[in-house]
Design a protein around this motif. Structure first.
Motif, PDB file in Angstrom:
ATOM      1  N   PRO A 161      -9.727  38.878  82.951  1.00  0.00           N
ATOM      2  CA  PRO A 161     -10.389  39.244  84.213  1.00  0.00           C
ATOM      3  C   PRO A 161     -11.229  40.515  84.136  1.00  0.00           C
ATOM      4  CG  PRO A 161      -8.051  39.753  84.303  1.00  0.00           C
ATOM      5  CD  PRO A 161      -8.270  38.976  83.038  1.00  0.00           C
ATOM      6  N   ALA A 162     -10.970  41.363  83.158  1.00  0.00           N
ATOM      7  CA  ALA A 162     -11.757  42.593  83.042  1.00  0.00           C
ATOM      8  C   ALA A 162     -13.143  42.322  82.479  1.00  0.00           C
ATOM      9  CB  ALA A 162     -11.029  43.601  82.155  1.00  0.00           C
ATOM     10  N   HIS A 163     -13.311  41.184  81.829  1.00  0.00           N
ATOM     11  CA  HIS A 163     -14.580  40.898  81.152  1.00  0.00           C
ATOM     12  C   HIS A 163     -15.372  39.753  81.789  1.00  0.00           C
ATOM     13  CE1 HIS A 163     -13.460  43.652  77.993  1.00  0.00           C
ATOM     14  NE2 HIS A 163     -12.304  43.011  77.839  1.00  0.00           N
ATOM     15  N   PHE A 164     -14.689  38.850  82.495  1.00  0.00           N
ATOM     16  CA  PHE A 164     -15.375  37.682  83.044  1.00  0.00           C
ATOM     17  C   PHE A 164     -15.009  37.482  84.508  1.00  0.00           C
ATOM     18  CE2 PHE A 164     -15.001  36.983  78.500  1.00  0.00           C
ATOM     19  CZ  PHE A 164     -16.308  36.642  78.166  1.00  0.00           C
ATOM     20  N   THR A 165     -15.925  36.844  85.223  1.00  0.00           N
ATOM     21  CA  THR A 165     -15.690  36.522  86.624  1.00  0.00           C
ATOM     22  C   THR A 165     -16.069  35.069  86.864  1.00  0.00           C
ATOM     23  OG1 THR A 165     -16.160  37.210  88.902  1.00  0.00           O
ATOM     24  CG2 THR A 165     -18.003  37.234  87.368  1.00  0.00           C
ATOM     25  N   LEU A 166     -15.513  34.499  87.918  1.00  0.00           N
ATOM     26  CA  LEU A 166     -15.776  33.108  88.270  1.00  0.00           C
ATOM     27  C   LEU A 166     -16.674  33.078  89.489  1.00  0.00           C
ATOM     28  CD1 LEU A 166     -15.144  30.143  87.630  1.00  0.00           C
ATOM     29  CD2 LEU A 166     -13.193  30.308  89.191  1.00  0.00           C
ATOM     30  N   LEU A 167     -17.753  32.346  89.376  1.00  0.00           N
ATOM     31  CA  LEU A 167     -18.751  32.276  90.440  1.00  0.00           C
ATOM     32  C   LEU A 167     -18.793  30.858  90.990  1.00  0.00           C
ATOM     33  CD1 LEU A 167     -21.009  34.023  91.785  1.00  0.00           C
ATOM     34  CD2 LEU A 167     -22.571  33.023  90.138  1.00  0.00           C
ATOM     35  N   GLU A 168     -18.640  30.733  92.299  1.00  0.00           N
ATOM     36  CA  GLU A 168     -18.728  29.433  92.950  1.00  0.00           C
ATOM     37  C   GLU A 168     -20.165  29.154  93.346  1.00  0.00           C
ATOM     38  OE1 GLU A 168     -16.764  26.872  96.644  1.00  0.00           O
ATOM     39  OE2 GLU A 168     -16.449  29.042  96.502  1.00  0.00           O
ATOM     40  N   ALA A 169     -20.666  27.981  93.009  1.00  0.00           N
ATOM     41  CA  ALA A 169     -21.998  27.551  93.402  1.00  0.00           C
ATOM     42  C   ALA A 169     -21.867  26.220  94.129  1.00  0.00           C
ATOM     43  CB  ALA A 169     -22.908  27.426  92.186  1.00  0.00           C
ATOM     44  N   ARG A 170     -22.981  25.543  94.356  1.00  0.00           N
ATOM     45  CA  ARG A 170     -22.943  24.264  95.049  1.00  0.00           C
ATOM     46  C   ARG A 170     -22.340  23.199  94.129  1.00  0.00           C
ATOM     47  NH1 ARG A 170     -28.371  22.960  98.506  1.00  0.00           N
ATOM     48  NH2 ARG A 170     -28.511  24.882  99.719  1.00  0.00           N
TER      49      ARG A 170
END
Length: 256
Positions: A161-170
């Motif tokens: 979690p310190a290096h990557f994030t999760l992005l919600e799109a359509r």
């Protein structure tokens, strides 16, 4: 239920000077063009690239397409010399003639993509879109995969979690490095000519664009959600065409 906000006819913007003093930041998928079932199936109207090029000239170069797509994709679909920011701001090219500015960013473990690809293989229609420092799991054509896709991608990101994030799109989930954002791209571009000193205007359609809208507002400008301000990409393109006519005094050539 109310309809879209009807903006004043260009070149005016609510409460601000004429559009000739704006710095215009435009999302691509779902904003300039309609969302496609697959990333490679997007349909770009033939008059859109020359329209953006002409409008950029009217703005002294202060127009940028800010997208989650890689710069290579943007160059393919919009083959005109305008400023572009790709990969959610991880790569920006303020000067169309110069190399892109790309920070040193981590890439997710290959195992993550393998697991996402395995999920996609179990759900016909789901697919993986690779990016320079991450990937997207699309399930628009496999809506039954929604819950499983969210669970898997969330689990993967929780490992680092310190290096990557999760992005919600359509109907998609994207794993990307922490740090870059469309808001950061707006701020970086607004700090240099020809954007500096202008009123930033960001137009996007998705949750991925909210950081860009927020940055534009923080810098004294506007952030417009396409669905609220225009309704459809076609309506936005019409507004941009009107803006171009308003700044040049020339009539648009008929499409086709």
């Amino acid at each position: 239920m109310t309809g879209p906000l009807v903006l004043p006819p260009p070149p005016l913007l609510p409460g601000h000077p004429p559009l000739t003093r704006a710095a215009l930041f435009l999302d691509f998928d779902g904003t300039l063009v309609e969302i496609a079932p697959r990333p490679d199936a997007v349909a770009v109207p033939p008059d859109l690239p020359p329209l953006l090029h002409a409008l950029a000239r009217c703005l002294g170069g202060a127009l940028a397409v800010v997208s989650g797509r890689p710069l290579g994709d943007l160059d393919h679909f919009l083959p005109v010399p305008i400023a572009k920011a790709g990969d959610h701001g991880a790569a920006i090219r303020p000067d169309p003639e110069a190399p892109p500015e790309v920070p040193d960013l981590p890439s997710p473990p290959p195992r993550w993509r393998v697991q996402a690809a395995d999920l996609a293989a179990r759900h016909p229609g789901a697919l993986i879109e690779d990016k320079a420092h991450g990937f997207v799991l699309h399930y628009r054509l496999a809506p039954d995969a929604a819950a499983e896709a969210k669970a898997l991608m969330s689990e993967l990101v929780s490992e680092a979690p310190a290096h990557f994030t999760l992005l919600e799109a359509r109907m998609a989930w994207e794993i990307r490095p922490r740090g870059p954002s469309k808001g950061g791209a707006v701020r970086r571009l607004m700090a240099r000519p020809p954007f500096a000193g202008r009123v930033p205007v960001f137009i996007g359609d998705d949750v991925t664009d909210e950081e860009g809208m927020e940055a534009a507002r923080d810098l004294g400008g506007h952030g417009f959600r396409l669905q609220d301000a225009f309704g459809t990409p076609a309506a936005l393109r019409d507004w941009l065409s009107a803006a171009r006519r308003g700044m040049t005094g020339r009539k648009e050539a008929p499409a086709g």
